[in-house]
Design a protein around this motif. Structure first.
Motif, PDB file in Angstrom:
ATOM      1  N   MET A   1      78.085  40.664  30.909  1.00  0.00           N
ATOM      2  CA  MET A   1      77.321  39.828  30.005  1.00  0.00           C
ATOM      3  C   MET A   1      75.948  39.537  30.623  1.00  0.00           C
ATOM      4  N   THR A   2      74.951  39.477  29.792  1.00  0.00           N
ATOM      5  CA  THR A   2      73.591  39.202  30.231  1.00  0.00           C
ATOM      6  C   THR A   2      73.481  37.791  30.790  1.00  0.00           C
ATOM      7  N   ASN A   3      72.793  37.681  31.934  1.00  0.00           N
ATOM      8  CA  ASN A   3      72.566  36.368  32.537  1.00  0.00           C
ATOM      9  C   ASN A   3      71.359  35.740  31.853  1.00  0.00           C
ATOM     10  N   VAL A  23      64.784  31.588  25.245  1.00  0.00           N
ATOM     11  CA  VAL A  23      65.860  32.142  26.051  1.00  0.00           C
ATOM     12  C   VAL A  23      65.223  32.967  27.154  1.00  0.00           C
ATOM     13  N   LYS A  24      65.661  32.716  28.392  1.00  0.00           N
ATOM     14  CA  LYS A  24      65.122  33.430  29.551  1.00  0.00           C
ATOM     15  C   LYS A  24      66.169  34.407  30.066  1.00  0.00           C
TER      16      LYS A  24
END
Length: 128
Positions: A1-3, A23-24
């Motif tokens: 999953m993307t951090n 969102v970063k």
């Protein structure tokens, strides 16, 4: 999953739907569209198109700062306007908020924007 990290600040209008202010992911920050809402009242700023444009830049700046950057860290800016004849006004005001080199940019004419706003902007920022 993307951090990914969610960016939120009280200095910009709170989300009025199912989205985050920004969102970063890594050093890239994706800023949601900002319309000229005054954060404290969540109402459109009073005044003309120039006042709306300044409020949008102020809102974007607040979210950029909450993400650890500033407007000059924006690499891509999308501007949505209900009347493209206001483009020169956007250019004049933008020049007071940004320093060269300017971000890549698109200006898009749209039929309508949320809450009757005349302008909305979203952006992509790279945090240092």
């Amino acid at each position: 999953m993307t951090n990914k990290s969610i960016i939120q600040t009280e200095d910009a209008p709170k989300a009025i739907g199912t989205y985050s202010q920004a969102v970063k992911v890594g050093s890239t920050v994706y800023l949601s569209g900002q319309i000229p809402l005054v954060p404290e009242t969540m109402e459109l700023v009073g005044g003309d198109f120039s006042a709306q444009t300044r409020q949008v830049f102020d809102n974007l700046r607040a979210v950029c700062r909450a993400a650890g950057g500033d407007l000059n860290d924006i690499v891509k800016l999308n501007i949505f306007m209900t009347d493209l004849s206001n483009f020169a006004t956007v250019n004049e005001i933008m020049a007071t908020y940004f320093q060269e080199p300017f971000p890549a940019r698109a200006a898009i004419g749209v039929a309508a924007l949320p809450k009757g706003a005349e302008i909305e902007m979203d952006a992509v920022m790279v945090a240092s």
